[in-house]
Design a protein around this motif. Structure first.
Motif, mmCIF file in Angstrom:
data_model
loop_
_atom_site.group_PDB
_atom_site.id
_atom_site.type_symbol
_atom_site.label_atom_id
_atom_site.label_comp_id
_atom_site.label_asym_id
_atom_site.label_seq_id
_atom_site.Cartn_x
_atom_site.Cartn_y
_atom_site.Cartn_z
ATOM 1 N N PHE A 34 -8.675 -29.643 24.315
ATOM 2 C CA PHE A 34 -7.471 -29.136 24.890
ATOM 3 C C PHE A 34 -6.526 -28.873 23.765
ATOM 4 C CE2 PHE A 34 -3.101 -30.419 26.086
ATOM 5 C CZ PHE A 34 -2.771 -29.200 26.770
ATOM 6 N N LEU A 35 -6.543 -29.775 23.028
ATOM 7 C CA LEU A 35 -5.494 -29.725 21.846
ATOM 8 C C LEU A 35 -5.822 -28.547 20.547
ATOM 9 C CD1 LEU A 35 -4.795 -33.485 21.033
ATOM 10 C CD2 LEU A 35 -3.177 -31.759 22.106
ATOM 11 N N THR A 37 -7.097 -25.997 21.608
ATOM 12 C CA THR A 37 -7.108 -24.453 22.030
ATOM 13 C C THR A 37 -5.672 -24.172 22.248
ATOM 14 O OG1 THR A 37 -7.218 -25.282 24.347
ATOM 15 C CG2 THR A 37 -9.084 -24.396 23.355
ATOM 16 N N ILE A 38 -4.701 -25.034 22.238
ATOM 17 C CA ILE A 38 -3.208 -24.973 22.319
ATOM 18 C C ILE A 38 -2.831 -23.903 21.304
ATOM 19 C CG2 ILE A 38 -0.927 -25.808 22.180
ATOM 20 C CD1 ILE A 38 -1.744 -28.434 23.628
ATOM 21 N N GLN A 41 -2.626 -20.164 22.319
ATOM 22 C CA GLN A 41 -2.048 -19.542 23.238
ATOM 23 C C GLN A 41 -1.033 -18.840 22.884
ATOM 24 O OE1 GLN A 41 -3.784 -19.878 26.372
ATOM 25 N NE2 GLN A 41 -5.413 -21.022 25.047
ATOM 26 N N PHE A 44 2.406 -20.994 22.716
ATOM 27 C CA PHE A 44 2.704 -21.876 21.670
ATOM 28 C C PHE A 44 3.692 -21.547 20.766
ATOM 29 C CE2 PHE A 44 1.614 -24.474 18.094
ATOM 30 C CZ PHE A 44 1.452 -25.639 18.624
ATOM 31 N N ARG A 53 6.129 -29.242 16.779
ATOM 32 C CA ARG A 53 5.004 -28.842 15.762
ATOM 33 C C ARG A 53 4.319 -29.990 15.364
ATOM 34 N NH1 ARG A 53 4.094 -23.250 15.724
ATOM 35 N NH2 ARG A 53 5.672 -21.986 16.277
ATOM 36 N N TYR A 56 2.811 -32.068 17.725
ATOM 37 C CA TYR A 56 1.545 -31.799 18.031
ATOM 38 C C TYR A 56 0.470 -31.819 17.043
ATOM 39 C CZ TYR A 56 -2.216 -28.604 18.090
ATOM 40 O OH TYR A 56 -3.572 -27.946 17.927
ATOM 41 N N ALA A 111 0.163 -36.701 23.524
ATOM 42 C CA ALA A 111 0.024 -35.505 24.439
ATOM 43 C C ALA A 111 0.869 -35.483 25.539
ATOM 44 C CB ALA A 111 -1.509 -35.540 24.773
ATOM 45 N N ILE A 115 3.527 -32.253 26.300
ATOM 46 C CA ILE A 115 3.609 -31.470 27.290
ATOM 47 C C ILE A 115 4.780 -31.425 28.192
ATOM 48 C CG2 ILE A 115 2.539 -31.247 29.626
ATOM 49 C CD1 ILE A 115 -0.247 -31.933 27.898
#
Length: 151
Positions: A34-35, A37-38, A41, A44, A53, A56, A111, A115
């Motif tokens: 998941f992380l 692919t973020i 997006q 993002f 950032r 993240y 995480a 979110i």
């Protein structure tokens, strides 16, 4: 006590550890995927400011650390296979599993913070993480320590 030799106990302990790690590895792999692919997006770049950032990147780092710790016992077993070091392997793998689980807990909290901060606000994210952190502390630490000392 079981009637088993030191090597039989080490074999049983290692097999039990591997069963536990299968659950943790699945969770960390899903979170890591998941992380990873973020950033690809479109939203993002628009939604995540400079502060988030950094958060993240910290989340990604801790998740990578959890992955390394939780997979390390398998790699160690491969490298130490047939060396007669199973009890030492079990001891080292136990420490790595504990480190991996600690990193996984931190990664999940980071995480969730990320979110909630993006979806709502950072102040609400602190409340979410505080409550979830308390749940992790109770279920992952306090209850097992209580059971160990009580029984």
């Amino acid at each position: 006590m079981r009637d088993e030799s030191t090597l039989e106990r080490a074999d049983r302990n290692y097999n039990e550890l591997l069963q536990e790690l299968r659950v943790a590895q699945t969770g960390v792999q899903i979170l890591f995927a998941f992380l990873l692919t973020i950033p690809f997006q479109q939203r993002f770049g628009e939604e995540v400011g400079a502060g988030l950032r950094g958060e993240y990147l910290a989340t990604l780092l801790v998740t990578g650390m959890a992955t390394a710790f939780l997979i390390a016992p398998v790699t160690m077993h491969r490298l130490l296979f047939r060396q007669g070091l199973k009890p030492q392997l079990v001891t080292a793998a136990d420490w790595m599993a504990k480190g991996g689980l600690a990193c996984l807990a931190v990664a999940v909290l980071l995480a969730v913070f990320l979110i909630v901060a993006v979806v709502s606000s950072q102040s609400l994210a602190f409340w979410f993480v505080g409550g979830l952190g308390a749940l992790f502390a109770v279920t992952w630490l306090i209850v097992p320590i209580y059971v160990r000392t009580k029984y």
